[in-house]
Each structure stands twice: as structure tokens, then as C-alpha cells.
Design an enzyme around this catalytic site. Structure first.
Site, PDB file in Angstrom:
ATOM      1  N   GLY A  41     -59.949 -27.089-107.616  1.00 17.37           N
ATOM      2  CA  GLY A  41     -61.213 -26.426-107.191  1.00 17.37           C
ATOM      3  C   GLY A  41     -61.905 -25.426-107.927  1.00 17.37           C
ATOM      4  O   GLY A  41     -63.000 -24.912-107.662  1.00 17.37           O
ATOM      5  N   GLY A  43     -62.666 -25.054-111.021  1.00 22.41           N
ATOM      6  CA  GLY A  43     -63.703 -25.518-112.178  1.00 22.41           C
ATOM      7  C   GLY A  43     -62.953 -25.758-113.438  1.00 22.41           C
ATOM      8  O   GLY A  43     -63.705 -25.803-114.450  1.00 22.41           O
ATOM      9  N   LYS A  44     -61.809 -26.055-113.375  1.00 19.80           N
ATOM     10  CA  LYS A  44     -61.146 -26.558-114.669  1.00 19.80           C
ATOM     11  C   LYS A  44     -61.991 -27.455-115.379  1.00 19.80           C
ATOM     12  O   LYS A  44     -62.180 -27.484-116.669  1.00 19.80           O
ATOM     13  CB  LYS A  44     -59.631 -26.822-114.432  1.00 19.80           C
ATOM     14  N   THR A  45     -62.314 -28.641-114.461  1.00 20.69           N
ATOM     15  CA  THR A  45     -62.517 -29.718-115.274  1.00 20.69           C
ATOM     16  C   THR A  45     -63.831 -29.314-115.895  1.00 20.69           C
ATOM     17  O   THR A  45     -64.502 -29.562-116.981  1.00 20.69           O
ATOM     18  CB  THR A  45     -62.795 -30.961-114.448  1.00 20.69           C
ATOM     19  N   SER A  46     -64.919 -28.758-114.957  1.00 22.22           N
ATOM     20  CA  SER A  46     -66.340 -28.702-115.637  1.00 22.22           C
ATOM     21  C   SER A  46     -66.222 -27.525-116.940  1.00 22.22           C
ATOM     22  O   SER A  46     -66.900 -27.819-117.710  1.00 22.22           O
ATOM     23  CB  SER A  46     -66.936 -27.653-114.502  1.00 22.22           C
ATOM     24  N   ASP A  68     -54.775 -34.658-114.817  1.00 27.60           N
ATOM     25  CA  ASP A  68     -54.588 -34.522-113.355  1.00 27.60           C
ATOM     26  C   ASP A  68     -54.839 -36.073-112.733  1.00 27.60           C
ATOM     27  O   ASP A  68     -55.669 -36.858-113.145  1.00 27.60           O
ATOM     28  CB  ASP A  68     -55.902 -34.069-113.049  1.00 27.60           C
ATOM     29  N   THR A 527     -68.270 -33.485-106.119  1.00 26.52           N
ATOM     30  CA  THR A 527     -67.048 -33.786-106.377  1.00 26.52           C
ATOM     31  C   THR A 527     -66.102 -33.784-105.502  1.00 26.52           C
ATOM     32  O   THR A 527     -65.130 -34.785-104.984  1.00 26.52           O
ATOM     33  CB  THR A 527     -66.556 -32.968-107.641  1.00 26.52           C
TER      34      THR A 527
END
Lengths: 618, 111
Positions: A41, A43-46, A68, A527
Site C-alpha cells: 500500500g 505505492g510501489k505499483t504506481s 505480486d 485500488t
């Protein structure tokens, strides 16, 4: 765009006057491999997507890889992804792939079994499929794909950069240390047929694993990007990850503090608290921040979705986006206080209460609040966490009558399991047999089994009291439940079972709504809500029906006058409505807090928060 | 003459079964015996249904037993082409007897 000066920068100006530059990847100095890691949560993906986008738009050929199991890359990029590089429409040079360990294991299973249909009897094929559904296959299949991309240059030769959006910290650590432990395992295992099991011919790829380990430790080739939030707990977690991975040889590291915030609204208590706590948190770890290149990404008013959202993340909103819409009317749906939900839980009586959801939504906090509230009402409560960051729970030790604490620490559980197995088998085994067993017990699969047994043990505590479990982040949770299902099948298959009674009864307990109550925790953002909805679907397939949803960290009714926070509060409306109207049987609500509450008083106070008075017209 | 052991294992995650839910000490000791025999020059061929399924399909006798009796027929163990055991692993006593019979040089005994 130009540097964000003024209010934004003040976010990084904490106790120690820490002023950090905004994050902006530099194509000239970016290494070939980038790994984004951090607590769920953060913000790694973003951030990994935004980095890939910036590099691709600078003319680089970029492959973005998600490892993931609960990837939300599809949602962020608005593109259906698979385990092969998929070009992203509208961005020349950018391709994205998703390694889902469960899907990788399924593909491997089919590669093994498919060619044998007709050649072997159906019962034998079923028995094989069963064996290939275990945790070993999932671990090994995922590792194999991960390793192929790093250790075999041919697979990624058409890309200048390969960016990994890794799973939450615990998983990341396992995945990375796996490269090392398998490698050492291969080097020292001499029995030939070993726990390297399901991937027949794995040994043939040894050169690739060696190259993987070497690449991770090569500072010229690999950068580890630690992603964190301006919160003390999150930054400490990042520091632990940094230390652990450095010990594994990954030395080229940098830090991004995502969501820093400064306010122009001195009268706004919420905004001031948010800004001050953020700055203080960064100041509190100034040594860590100074130990490596560190950057900030300011809090943005909108949810980061699509390519336009990703550009906003690193560059700030264009003036035209920067408008308060706020004119539509919103009718607040029916919400409950957490206290009302706890009253129902108390009335239902002892059993298991599990908080589930995407990493970083506050599962540990909600579990602790529920546990403290039940204990203060005079119930016997056992609170157990599987999270590595269990400091919140530790602060309750001995402080609340009737509340006991438990913890599932993978390292401790694995060591105990190894010792227990060796002890139980010591009399029946020859010395050579003991040596062989000890060797197989060094395999990474052992941890999965040990953690699973610990989970079963904690669930089994609920016969005469309330057991409150904060489960691991979504993807791991799914694997855990899946492991429990396949163990159940395995146990039915085997005539002799020596497992504890808790293990045998686990699945039936989890699917009994009178015994197990699942609380899905989410933030009022796109998300987390969509991942919680997906998790609910998976739980239903396992015949588990969540009792309620909890919307955590909501700005509703905060009365903020900060324009950025006002836009974020307004953006919550559609997600709060979606949860209540589409997903949840019951919905409880918790307000935004600058830091997770620590200690019994703060937890009880949060749980007792009344619902906000919500106007239906803005 | 060099002896040969051919073992058709049930689908195992690993050779000791430690990755499963139960550990069979006979299986672990048997694995240790095979290792000792192998080190003494006995030819050991071990097939795991979960890892090397093709070997099961290519052995007519094994394939036929599987079809008639199901996976419970495993393990199937041959010594020099003769069936030794079917449906179970040898006890430690049987292991010792087999070690003596195959008579590898120097007293390597898996008891």
C-alpha cells in the site's frame, strides 16, 4: 514541470530540517534492473509504473514486471496483462508482464500433465495434479520465472531496463533470499533427488540462478528502490528491509517517501496534523534518510489510474486538472461505527475474527482495536499477527486484562518446526536418514509449512475465547488459504496422519460463519476497494462469507479547508457508496489518523469514534 | 556384476516426504540406503510420479498396475529386474538384508 517548492517541500522539512528533492528518474543514471520494494500500500505499483513511463518516454525500451500474486497493474495501466510482455497502447517502448505465482504453478502443472493424458490412468494424473498444487510448486514456479528474467540475458535482451514491481516486503525478502538459498541449496545438496521436486530439470538451470544472485549484488546493474510513506512505522519498515537486503548483498539502494504533504491552511487541524506528523516522521529517521539517495513524491489529489494519472504522480497536476468539482450532490449511504460491529461480534460469542485486505490498509490496527474493545468488555481475547511489523501489538503486552498476544514469525516458526520434525523422527531414523532429512528441511518449502501450521494453531485457540487474527497481505493470504485447501486434500489422501487436530479442522473452521468472522478492511480509494472485492470473491469460492467491510482512514466529515484534502475527501464518495451498495453486508467506518494509534487508550478511543454527521449537499 | 535398483515413487514433493504433511521414517531411511548403495557403485534409478511421469508410462508393468490398482500401488521397487516391493517402502530390517544381499564393498549398513 518545475520543482515543487513552497508547501510541498515543507513536508520534507521535519524535526531535523530534512529537505529532499522530488523523485524523477534520470535515464542517464538508471541501472538496467530496478526493484521497487516496501510495505503493502505504499505505492510501489504506481511508482514503478510511473518510472517505467518516464524512461520509455525518454526513448528507452522498458519491461515492467509484477511479481505480486494480487497484482493491480491491470487496473493502474488500464490494460489486460499476462505472463508475457504486453505492449502498452500509447507508450512506445513500454511492455508489461505479470508473474502470478499461482498462475505460473498452474501453467507448469499443465506442461507436466498435459502430454501424459491417455498415457497414464486418470487416477495417476489426478494424484500428480494434487501433488503439484502444493506450496513447493508455487514457490518454485514463481522463482523460476523471476530468475529467468534476471539471470538469463537472452530473455530481456530487447529491453534497456527491467523494472520489478515486487510484492509486499515479506514476500520480496523471501523471493530475493530465495535466489540465494536455492543456490546454496543446490551447491550443497548431494542426494540428487531432493526437495527441488516439481521442476524436474531445475538443476540444469543452475547457471541462471548463479547469474541472478550475482546480478542482484551488482551495484552497476541493479538498484533497490525502497518505497515508504511519511510515517514512522513505514519508514522503520523500509529501514529494516534496507538492512536485510544489504546483508543479502543488495547494496545499491535508494529511498522514495511517497505522499508527503504540506498545507497552506493554518486553521485546519486535520491538515496541520497530517503535515506535522509527516515531517516529524521523516525527521525521526534522518540518519536512515541521509544514508542513501532519498526523494519525495508529494501527495496528489486524485487516484493514480491510467497513463494520465501516472504522469500526475511524478509531475504534479496540470492547472486544468487542479479544479474542485464539488458541485454534485452525494447522499451518504448507511454506515455503522466500529463499536456497533464489535457489539455484534460480542453477542455472537467466541471464535475467530480475521481482518483481511490489501497490505497497508490498516489490518493490524483494526485487529488491535477490535481485540482491545472486546477485552475491555470483559471477554477473553487472543490477538495474533502474522505481520513482520508487529510493534503495534507489542505495545499491548500486559496492558489489557483478558488480552493475550500471539505472533506468527516465519523465522521462529520455521526453526521450531525443523527441531520438532528432527526430534520426532530421531529414534526411527538411521544416522544417514537423519542427515538426509536435515538436508531436505533446509528447503524454502519448509517455511510455508511451518507458517501454515502456526496459523492453524492460532485459529485453534478460538474454542473458548475470541481469537483476533491480522492476516498477511492479500496475495499471501490467498496462498495461505490455498495451502490450507491443498493440505486438507492431502490429509484425506493419506491414511496415516500425525498432524495436530488444529490442522485437520482448520478448513471447516474457516468456512463456519459461526466460528470465523472475516472483516474486510479497505481505504476509500479505487485500488484497495477493488482488491478487497476480488478477495471477497476468492473467499466465497472457499465458502467463506465476509461478515462486514471496514472503511479505514476516511476523511469524511473532517471539515478540512485544505484544497488538496477537500478533493481527496470528495474523491472518497464514490468508493464509500460502492462498498456499501455493491460489496458489503455491513459497513463500518473509521476516521483518518495521522499515525496508527499505539497503546490501549488510543486504540479504544479510535474504536469509539462516532460516525461523522454527513450532509447530503456539499 | 553391477546391481540395479529401479524405484517408482508415488508423487512426492521431495525424496524424504518432508514437504508433505507426514514423514514416513521408512521412506527417509530407504532414501539414505539408496544413497549409500549409489556411493558403492550400485546403479540406482529413482522416478517420482510428480517429477518424471514419463518413466511410468514407458514401463509396461508399472503402467498396467497403475491402471488396475491406482496410485496406491506405488511405490514399486525392482532389484535387478525382479519385483522387490509393491505398495510400501522396506522396513529398516529389510533395508539391512538388501544391503547384505547386494554386498557392496566395506560395511556400509543403513540400519
Amino acid at each position: 514541470m518545475r520543482r515543487d517548492d513552497g508547501p510541498i517541500e515543507s513536508a520534507g522539512r521535519g524535526g531535523g530540517d530534512v529537505i529532499l528533492p522530488n523523485y524523477r528518474p534520470n535515464p542517464a543514471t538508471t541501472t538496467r534492473f530496478l526493484f521497487f520494494t516496501g510495505k503493502g500500500g505504499v505505492g510501489k505499483t504506481s511508482l514503478s509504473c510511473a518510472t517505467a513511463l518516464v524512461l520509455a518516454e525518454a526513448g528507452r525500451r522498458v519491461l515492467l514486471v509484477s511479481t505480486d500474486p494480487a497484482s493491480n497493474l491491470d487496473e493502474v495501466l488500464e490494460t489486460k496483462l499476462s505472463n508475457h510482455p504486453t505492449p502498452i497502447a500509447g507508450v512506445a517502448g513500454l511492455a508489461v508482464m505479470n508473474i502470478d505465482p499461482v498462475a505460473a504453478a498452474a501453467a507448469y502443472r499443465e506442461r507436466v500433465i498435459g502430454p501424459l493424458r491417455g498415457a497414464l490412468p486418470e487416477a495417476a494424473l489426478r494424484s500428480m495434479a494434487e501433488q503439484l498444487s502444493g506450496s513447493c510448486t508455487v514457490e518454485i514456479a514463481a522463482f523460476d520465472e523471476f530468475s529467468g528474467l534476471i539471470g538469463d540475458p537472452a530473455t530481456t535482451k530487447e529491453f534497456d531496463h527491467v523494472i520489478f514491481d515486487t510484492a509486499p516486503t515479506g514476500h520480496t525478502l523471501r523471493l530475493m533470499s530465495l535466489a540465494k538459498s536455492w543456490d546454496q541449496f543446490l551447491a550443497t545438496n548431494t542426494s540428487g533427488t531432493s526437495c527441488l521436486g516439481p521442476l524436474a530439470g531445475l538443476e540444469k538451470q543452475r547457471a541462471i540462478y548463479e547469474a541472478t544472485v550475482a546480478t542482484l549484488a551488482d551495484s552497476a546493474a541493479t538498484t533497490l528502490v525502497l518505497v515508504s510513506r511519511p510515517q514512522v512505522a513505514a519508514l522503520r519498515e523500509a529501514q529494516r528491509t534496507a538492512d536485510e537486503l544489504r546483508a543479502l548483498g543488495v547494496r545499491n539502494q535508494c529511498l522514495i517517501i511517497n505522499g508527503t504533504f504540506g498545507t497552506t491552511c493554518p486553521a485546519d487541524v486535520t491538515a496541520q496534523a497530517m503535515a506535522q506528523r509527516g515531517a516529524a516522521a521523516v525527521g525521526a529517521v534522518s540518519d536512515f534518510v541521509a544514508s542513501m539517495p532519498s526523494y519525495v513524491v508529494p501527495l496528489r489529489p486524485i487516484n493514480i489510474l491510467g497513463l494520465a494519472g501516472l504522469r500526475v504522480l511524478l509531475e504534479g497536476p496540470a492547472e486544468s486538472v487542479d479544479v474542485v468539482t464539488g458541485k454534485e450532490s452525494w447522499v451518504a449511504p448507511h454506515l455503522e461505527s466500529l463499536g456497533a460491529l464489535v457489539a455484534t461480534l460480542a453477542a455472537q460469542g467466541p471464535g475467530v475474527i480475521m481482518t483481511m485486505g490489501k497490505g497497508g490498509v490498516g489490518k493490524t490496527t483494526v485487529a488491535a482495536v477490535v481485540a482491545v474493545m472486546l477485552a475491555r468488555q470483559g471477554h477473553a481475547v487472543h490477538l495474533s499477527t502474522t505481520d513482520r511489523a508487529a510493534h503495534l501489538v507489542q505495545t499491548l503486552d500486559g496492558k489489557v486484562d483478558g488480552l493475550t498476544l500471539g505472533r506468527i514469525d516465519p523465522v521462529v516458526e520455521t526453526a521450531a518446526y525443523r527441531a520438532e520434525v528432527m526430534q520426532a523422527q530421531s529414534t526411527a531414523l538411521s544416522e544417514a536418514g537423519r542427515a538426509m532429512l536435515a538436508e531436505d528441511l533446509r528447503s524454502p518449502c519448509t517455511e510455508e509449512i511451518a507458517v501454515f501450521r502456526a496459523f492453524a494453531r492460532e485459529v485453534g485457540q478460538g474454542k473458548d475465547r475470541f481469537v483476533v487474527l491480522d492476516t498477511a497481505p492479500t496475495g499471501h493470504t490467498l496462498l495461505l488459504l490455498d495451502a490450507s485447501a491443498s493440505y486438507q486434500r492431502e490429509l484425506e489422501r493419506q491414511a496415516r496422519t500425525t498432524q495436530p487436530e488444529e490442522v485437520l479442522r482448520l478448513l471447516s473452521r474457516l468456512s463456519d460463519p459461526a466460528y470465523t468472522r472475516v472483516l474486510l478492511v479497505t481505504l476509500p480509494e479505487a485500488t484497495p476497494v477493488h482488491e478487497a472485492a476480488a478477495l471477497q470473491q476468492d473467499l466465497r469460492r472457499a465458502h467463506i462469507e465476509p461478515m462486514a467491510w471496514i472503511i479505514n482512514q476516511s476523511l469524511l466529515g473532517s471539515g478540512t479547508c485544505d484544497p488538496l484534502l477537500q478533493r481527496r475527501e470528495e474523491a472518497e464518495h464514490r468508493y464509500v457508496s460502492e462498498v456499501v451498495e455493491k460489496h458489503a453486508a455491513r459497513t463500518a467506518w473509521l476516521p483518518w489518523q495521522p499515525e496508527p494509534p499505539v497503546g490501549p487508550e488510543a486504540l479504544a478511543r479510535l474504536g469509539a469514534t462516532p460516525l461523522p454527521v454527513l450532509s447530503t449537499q456539499p | 556384476m553391477k546391481s540395479t535398483l529401479r524405484v517408482f515413487d508415488p508423487p512426492l514433493c521431495c525424496s524424504t516426504g518432508v514437504c508433505g504433511t507426514t514423514i514416513d521414517p521408512d521412506l527417509v531411511n530407504f532414501g539414505a540406503m539408496l544413497k549409500a548403495l549409489g556411493a558403492r557403485g550400485v546403479k540406482v534409478e529413482r522416478f517420482n510420479l510428480a517429477q518424471q511421469p514419463r518413466a511410468f508410462a514407458e514401463d509396461p508393468a508399472v503402467k498396467s498396475w497403475l491402471a488396475q490398482e491406482g496410485p496406491g500401488v506405488l511405490p514399486i521397487i525392482y532389484v535387478d529386474g525382479e519385483l522387490w516391493l509393491k505398495g510400501r517402502y522396506p522396513s529398516s530390517g529389510e533395508c539391512a538384508a538388501m544391503m547384505a544381499r547386494l554386498n557392496p564393498p566395506e560395511g556400509v549398513v543403513a540400519t
